[in-house]
Write a protein that holds these residues in place. Sequence first.
Motif, short mmCIF file in Angstrom:
data_model
loop_
_atom_site.label_atom_id
_atom_site.label_comp_id
_atom_site.label_asym_id
_atom_site.label_seq_id
_atom_site.Cartn_x
_atom_site.Cartn_y
_atom_site.Cartn_z
N GLY A 1 0.92 -1.08 0.03
CA GLY A 1 -0.06 0.04 0.12
C GLY A 1 0.80 1.25 -0.07
N LEU A 2 1.84 1.42 0.84
CA LEU A 2 2.75 2.49 0.82
C LEU A 2 3.58 2.38 -0.41
CD1 LEU A 2 4.30 2.03 4.34
CD2 LEU A 2 2.70 3.77 3.68
N ALA A 3 4.03 1.60 -1.00
CA ALA A 3 4.83 1.50 -2.34
C ALA A 3 3.86 2.29 -3.47
CB ALA A 3 5.26 0.24 -2.71
N GLY A 4 2.47 1.78 -3.43
CA GLY A 4 1.54 2.19 -4.39
C GLY A 4 1.26 3.72 -4.07
N HIS A 5 0.98 4.32 -2.98
CA HIS A 5 0.78 5.48 -2.75
C HIS A 5 2.21 6.46 -2.90
CE1 HIS A 5 -0.68 8.88 -0.60
NE2 HIS A 5 0.19 9.20 0.08
N PHE A 6 3.23 6.13 -2.59
CA PHE A 6 4.48 6.77 -2.91
C PHE A 6 5.28 6.72 -4.17
CE2 PHE A 6 4.90 6.27 1.93
CZ PHE A 6 4.54 7.38 2.21
#
Length: 319
Positions: A127-132
């Motif tokens: 989720g963090l990789a997709g957001h950043f």
Amino acid sequence: MPSQSFKNFILSDLLIGQDPASSLESTHMAKTDDGHRIVLVSDGTGETAAQMTKAAMVQFSGHNIYFTRYKNVRNQTQIEAICDDAAAEKDLLIFTIVSPQLRAFLVSRCREMGIQYVDLLGPLLAGLAGHFGYEPKSIAGLLHDVNEDYFKRIEAMEYTIAHDDGRDLTGLEKANIVILGISRTSKTPLSMYLSHQGWRVANIPMIHGFEVPPEVFAIDQRKVVGLTIDPESLATIRRNRLERLGQDKGGEYADPEKVNSEIEYATEIFKKNRRWPVFNVTGKALEETASEIIKLMASRRLTPEHALEPPPPKEIPKK
């Protein structure tokens, strides 16, 4: 209350070495007929998995729960051994694995062997990789390293506060630096600044007519440093302090003769103890003196592992 949320809580930590089977042998002892075992697996310390699972367990009271935590799991052989045991015992497997390859292997083995599992970290990282818009570092143990250094610096600050101005001479051998100097030579602010960088500092006042405490001579003399200052500057500093406190500026504390005698007294002690380097703080920024002391300690190989790199000293504007 959380302590009453389940009847029994046992956390046994296991490190899988070259022979996984020998380590796994003791895990069977952690489970009894009337209890359930949850297996925690991590390529770091496993603290994140343990804390999150314990927080969730508050919602499931009235059961005997046994936890087994495997730390520093870094290869497929280790995972195979853990999965074999978990499958045989019908355990729930909860894991925080940073490495995407190792995490994928663990998930595939759990599915193949019918092991119930919970991936605490994988969905969050995705989720963090997709957001950043960029991938995580995938380096195991980073959080533990950061926290450990942080808490060691907190300990350094607590030590320095407790050993300020000669207040406590016990445990002096635990200091990274011991600072000696007469009043108003910046001992306390310098000590506090160094402690924020991760150094445990004790500072001891040098008082005219009193000997240096014997505890100072009982420690590693490479840790001891002295501070001195120009007499005129010290007299001015003391007068300004008296003025701020609303006291008589013409008192003995700021008297030039008294100041000179104190500096001479300290100088004589420093001459008798040549192993103590002396730093003149006259006109220097705090950071500059701290940087000089840190460089000295580094040259003596006395830098704590958790110490921060000191920022460059501020330049004093020329008039």
